[in-house]
Design a protein around this motif. Structure first.
Motif, PDB file in Angstrom:
ATOM      1  N   GLN A   1      31.839  35.122  43.058  1.00 40.93           N
ATOM      2  CA  GLN A   1      32.521  34.456  43.241  1.00 40.93           C
ATOM      3  C   GLN A   1      33.419  35.200  44.356  1.00 40.93           C
ATOM      4  O   GLN A   1      33.689  36.827  44.488  1.00 40.93           O
ATOM      5  CB  GLN A   1      34.497  33.629  41.778  1.00 40.93           C
ATOM      6  N   GLN A   2      34.668  34.325  45.258  1.00 41.12           N
ATOM      7  CA  GLN A   2      35.801  35.452  45.813  1.00 41.12           C
ATOM      8  C   GLN A   2      36.887  34.550  45.272  1.00 41.12           C
ATOM      9  O   GLN A   2      37.545  33.630  45.126  1.00 41.12           O
ATOM     10  CB  GLN A   2      35.155  35.260  47.336  1.00 41.12           C
TER      11      GLN A   2
ATOM     12  N   LEU B   1      36.075  43.111  49.401  1.00 38.04           N
ATOM     13  CA  LEU B   1      35.356  43.154  51.019  1.00 38.04           C
ATOM     14  C   LEU B   1      36.413  42.885  52.143  1.00 38.04           C
ATOM     15  O   LEU B   1      38.147  42.937  51.506  1.00 38.04           O
ATOM     16  CB  LEU B   1      35.474  41.133  51.288  1.00 38.04           C
TER      17      LEU B   1
ATOM     18  N   CYS C   1      45.859  39.225  45.005  1.00 40.06           N
ATOM     19  CA  CYS C   1      45.287  39.178  43.757  1.00 40.06           C
ATOM     20  C   CYS C   1      45.314  40.777  42.889  1.00 40.06           C
ATOM     21  O   CYS C   1      45.574  41.976  44.361  1.00 40.06           O
ATOM     22  CB  CYS C   1      43.894  39.008  45.049  1.00 40.06           C
TER      23      CYS C   1
ATOM     24  N   THR D   1      40.303  35.347  47.722  1.00 42.69           N
ATOM     25  CA  THR D   1      41.982  36.045  48.732  1.00 42.69           C
ATOM     26  C   THR D   1      42.941  35.729  48.547  1.00 42.69           C
ATOM     27  O   THR D   1      43.214  35.189  47.823  1.00 42.69           O
ATOM     28  CB  THR D   1      40.988  34.868  50.284  1.00 42.69           C
TER      29      THR D   1
ATOM     30  N   ALA E   1      39.289  40.293  50.608  1.00 45.61           N
ATOM     31  CA  ALA E   1      38.528  38.876  49.504  1.00 45.61           C
ATOM     32  C   ALA E   1      38.244  39.815  48.466  1.00 45.61           C
ATOM     33  O   ALA E   1      37.683  40.888  48.967  1.00 45.61           O
ATOM     34  CB  ALA E   1      37.339  37.897  49.841  1.00 45.61           C
ATOM     35  N   ALA E   2      38.114  39.605  47.119  1.00 41.70           N
ATOM     36  CA  ALA E   2      37.365  40.657  45.978  1.00 41.70           C
ATOM     37  C   ALA E   2      36.387  39.475  45.951  1.00 41.70           C
ATOM     38  O   ALA E   2      36.592  38.186  45.197  1.00 41.70           O
ATOM     39  CB  ALA E   2      38.984  40.357  45.297  1.00 41.70           C
ATOM     40  N   GLU E   3      35.356  40.150  45.515  1.00 37.60           N
ATOM     41  CA  GLU E   3      33.925  40.225  45.383  1.00 37.60           C
ATOM     42  C   GLU E   3      33.845  39.377  43.851  1.00 37.60           C
ATOM     43  O   GLU E   3      33.836  41.140  43.225  1.00 37.60           O
ATOM     44  CB  GLU E   3      32.935  40.292  46.016  1.00 37.60           C
ATOM     45  N   TYR E   4      33.932  38.927  43.240  1.00 38.16           N
ATOM     46  CA  TYR E   4      33.260  38.898  41.504  1.00 38.16           C
ATOM     47  C   TYR E   4      31.990  38.658  40.951  1.00 38.16           C
ATOM     48  O   TYR E   4      31.916  37.151  41.542  1.00 38.16           O
ATOM     49  CB  TYR E   4      34.857  38.262  40.406  1.00 38.16           C
TER      50      TYR E   4
ATOM     51  N   THR F   1      44.953  31.730  51.711  1.00 38.62           N
ATOM     52  CA  THR F   1      44.521  32.761  51.120  1.00 38.62           C
ATOM     53  C   THR F   1      44.618  31.671  49.565  1.00 38.62           C
ATOM     54  O   THR F   1      45.914  30.767  50.229  1.00 38.62           O
ATOM     55  CB  THR F   1      44.626  33.317  50.514  1.00 38.62           C
TER      56      THR F   1
ATOM     57  N   VAL G   1      34.812  42.523  39.318  1.00 39.45           N
ATOM     58  CA  VAL G   1      35.249  42.639  40.584  1.00 39.45           C
ATOM     59  C   VAL G   1      34.091  43.864  40.926  1.00 39.45           C
ATOM     60  O   VAL G   1      33.983  44.857  40.251  1.00 39.45           O
ATOM     61  CB  VAL G   1      36.172  42.900  41.323  1.00 39.45           C
TER      62      VAL G   1
ATOM     63  N   SER H   1      33.235  50.076  47.712  1.00 44.51           N
ATOM     64  CA  SER H   1      33.642  48.946  48.574  1.00 44.51           C
ATOM     65  C   SER H   1      33.501  49.699  50.279  1.00 44.51           C
ATOM     66  O   SER H   1      34.881  49.808  50.861  1.00 44.51           O
ATOM     67  CB  SER H   1      35.081  48.785  48.159  1.00 44.51           C
TER      68      SER H   1
END
Lengths: 564, 201
Positions: free
Chosen positions: A281-282, A261, A8, A284, A270-273, A3, A257, A304
């Protein structure tokens, strides 16, 4: 699985920064995603336009807003987008969050706040609940915050301690009180003659240089302003900068963000931002921490959705967003007229810079048969000068009896308003009882600039909150009158103060009635934690920041234990 | 109201003020919508609707704003007025500032056309050619309508900002407004290089 980092964290304010600090110090790799820019001490000036009259530290409402539901007086709710009302629910979208802009008067909760249901009983229409931890569980972390952030104050020693003093593991604060305004002694005398016990309020502001930061420079402009000296114990100056210095904490500003996910097992992957350039972007990580301030934390979870979470992350029991809290109460004020004072007193009153640092917590528990039989939760009365920002005051002068004033009459009024007195205020803080009429959902229509549904906030309050508020305000008014103030008045309302929010993701032991477990880990998501004020089942009667800091440090310890 | 932050009350309207804010917005929108229509007098005062006169050019528009500002905050020997606080220069900053709502900026400028039109109709002269008493009478007529009151209120707001915010923004030269009202500013103060449009936001 590899990761990007161990942990995160979404949100860099009072809830996220302590976790970033503690984990990176302990050797974990941390990425902090923050929607706002990264301003440093050198970017903060005593600039009224920047702090308070333009959306400089917060999003512009036409780009990002909320929809506020208020009682319409007919048993229903009226929804208004804040882009139309101007009622801004953002509090500080920048690295360090709104803690950059706090006044820093710091209070701990008291033991009764952790056991309101057990000790005070239920209130019809309110969802009172005990916390799954006690004051003793949080006390070591309150103590740690004093040293880590830098809290200045003084504890009255035995044999005559302050009556409502909560238990402490150390005798006194690590830093002496900040310089105090001459009016503080006037408040003390008034309280003494009324039989009240003035509390010397601690401040999350360094009274002497330490921790790599300068001491307070006493400009007199603190609340709502960023601190140029670094003395204020905001999350950026006190926690994030040391965290970054470990080399294991990376802060990514201007990272909005969109969603977390999650996989088929129900773990966040993952955090998608969206970054500053608008690219998706992501990040993990093994574990994720959400700390976007109460409303936005609930919004992020609700938005989410995943294979195991059709109604939003950690929301299979429909608890996310419920029992949102603000701080009940209101404020009052009185004018100390120069004409009724000696020249020496006038000179004292005009002093700018030092803090008032006085509050009353004699009625943190109300035991007064005239209020109601039995003990009831009360709150505090905090004294402070009217904010020194002049423009808002001047702008109010243009209205007289509902008509616009201009020309020479307006100028004479300005002279009178500015040159003949100084206004001393008080603020009342009491519990905002959790109810089914105060919660966060996703708005079905209004979207933000990225096309994401905005938070819709129902802001109903419990009528009991107003009774408590009036009880406390009456005592605040007595102090001002005892001091000789004129035009003493107060206003208690059920309008939510947007900067004092908590709840929405209660912690507890029952997944059917709470989102988080006692360690603030989501019952339904094993690698998801929430560390802003969202966890609080009841709010207590003081500003939240110290408790959020302390709890986030507690959760960070639990995370480290779990990782070990 | 933002408790715990010592914020000036007017920066965060309480719920009781929500309706007022909403009304203000709606009157502004109605006013701007009127630009595309015909009803000057209906917006700024009672009377028969009629076609809008030719809109003033930019220079004339700013001359009108200058005149209105000086009427709203007149100069006196012992206290500064719009001229001394450089209110017009400050207003130019506001009108060019993207942080100020575009609708509001348009509203400030649009109001001059309506004012001038009303002046020509009611006084048979440009607002610039009216004496003090006639200007006062006309502005009182303007203030009698919600839209006109909103426009004047907006101009007064930015006059107060010009009077009392930092001189780095173009008004309040050398703290003349602060001195008049015996106000002590905070420090460090912004400079022209550190005003908010120049922050790394």
């Amino acid at each position: 699985m590899t990761t990007d980092c161990d942990v995160c964290i979404i949100g860099s304010g009072a809830g996220g920064a302590p976790v970033a600090y503690a984990l990176s110090k302990a050797g974990q790799s941390v990425i902090v995603l923050e929607k706002g820019p990264w301003l440093r001490d050198e970017h903060f000036y005593k600039d009224e336009l920047a702090c308070c009259r333009r959306s400089v530290y917060t999003p512009e409402l036409r780009h990002e807003q909320h929809v506020i539901e208020e009682a319409d007086g007919k048993g229903g709710w009226r929804a208004t987008p804040t882009s139309e009302s101007g009622w801004d629910f953002w509090n500080g979208t920048l690295v360090g969050g709104s803690s950059n802009l706090m006044s820093g008067f710091f209070h701990r909760l008291k033991p009764v706040d952790f056991r309101q249901l057990s000790e005070l009983g239920p209130i019809a229409g309110a969802n009172r609940a005990d916390w799954p931890i006690d004051y003793a569980d949080l006390e070591p972390y309150y103590d740690r915050v004093e040293r880590l952030i830098g809290v200045s104050g003084h504890i009255t020693p035995r044999p005559d301690p302050h009556p409502a003093q909560e238990p402490r593991s150390r005798a006194d604060f690590p830093y002496p009180p900040t310089a105090e305004h001459p009016v503080s002694a006037w408040i003390d005398r008034a309280c003494e003659s009324l039989g009240f016990h003035a509390l010397r309020v601690p401040r999350a502001i360094l009274s002497r240089p330490d921790l790599g930061r300068r001491a307070c420079e006493y400009s007199g402009y603190c609340g709502s302003f960023g601190c140029a000296s670094g003395a204020k114990g905001g999350a950026r100056a006190a926690l994030l900068e040391p965290a970054v210095a470990t080399g294991r904490c990376q802060i990514r500003p201007k990272a909005k963000v969109h969603r977390l996910l999650s996989d088929r097992r129900g773990r966040v992957t993952a955090a998608e931002y969206v970054d500053a350039e608008g690219r998706l972007q992501q990040v993990t990580a093994k574990r994720f921490v959400v700390a976007c301030q109460a409303v936005e934390t609930s919004r992020l979870l609700l938005g989410s959705r995943g294979p195991r979470f059709p109604d939003g992350l950690a929301n299979n029991h429909g608890q996310v967003g419920r029992n949102l809290l603000f701080s009940a109460g209101g404020s009052g004020s009185g004018d100390l007229e120069y004409a009724s004072l000696t020249p020496e007193q006038v000179a004292q009153l005009k002093v700018m810079g030092p803090f008032v640092n006085r509050a009353l917590d004699d009625w943190y528990l109300i035991e007064d048969a005239e209020f109601a039989p039995g003990p009831h939760k009360g709150g505090i009365v905090e004294f402070l000068f009217a904010h020194p920002n002049p423009t808002g005051k001047a702008n109010r002068a243009k209205w007289r009896d509902g008509e616009l004033l201009w020309g020479r009459p307006l100028k004479r009024r300005l002279e009178h308003w500015f040159r003949t007195d100084r206004t001393l205020r008080f603020e009342v803080f009491c519990d905002w009882l959790p109810t089914d009429d105060c919660f966060v959902t996703l708005d079905p229509q209004v979207k933000d600039r990225w096309g994401q549904p905005v938070a819709r906030i129902r802001t109903g309050h419990h009528p009991h909150d107003l009774r408590v508020g009036h009880y406390l305000a009456a005592r605040g008014e007595r102090v001002l009158r005892e001091m000789g103030a004129v035009r003493v008045r107060s206003s208690i309302s059920g309008a939510p103060p947007a900067n004092l929010m908590a709840g929405g993701c209660r912690f507890g032991t029952d997944p059917a009635t709470s989102v988080l477990d006692p360690d603030c880990r989501a019952h339904e998501v094993e690698n998801l934690y929430v560390t802003d004020g969202s966890f609080m089942p009841t709010g207590g009667s003081v500003p939240y920041t110290w408790t959020i800091y302390a709890n986030a440090l507690r959760v960070a310890d639990r995370m480290l234990q779990a990782a070990a | 109201m933002r408790r715990g932050r010592d914020t000036s009350p007017d920066t965060a309207p309480a719920a009781s003020r929500l309706t007022d804010c909403h009304r203000s917005l709606l009157t502004r929108r109605a006013f701007l919508a009127g630009l595309a229509g015909v009803s000057t007098v209906a917006l700024f005062g009672s009377g028969p609707a009629r076609a809008v006169e030719a809109e003033p050019d930019a220079e004339h528009r700013w001359a009108l704003l200058d005149a209105v500002q000086q009427h709203l905050l007149p100069s006196e020997p012992e206290s500064p007025g719009a001229r001394e606080i450089q209110a017009l220069a400050y207003l130019r900053f506001v009108v060019g500032d993207v942080k100020v709502d575009a609708e509001e900026r348009g509203f400030i400028l649009a109001g001059t056309a309506w004012l001038e039109d009303l002046s020509l109709q009611r006084m048979s002269a440009s607002f610039l050619d009216l004496d003090h008493e006639a200007r006062e009478a006309l502005l009182r007529q303007v203030a009698a309508s919600p839209q006109g009151e909103n426009w004047l209120s907006t101009l007064l707001l930015y006059l107060m900002e010009a009077l009392l915010t930092d001189s780095a923004y173009g008004g309040n030269p050398d703290g003349i407004g602060w001195r008049w009202l015996e106000h002590t500013p905070g420090y460090p103060r912004p400079s022209a290089a550190t005003i908010y449009p120049r922050l790394p936001l």
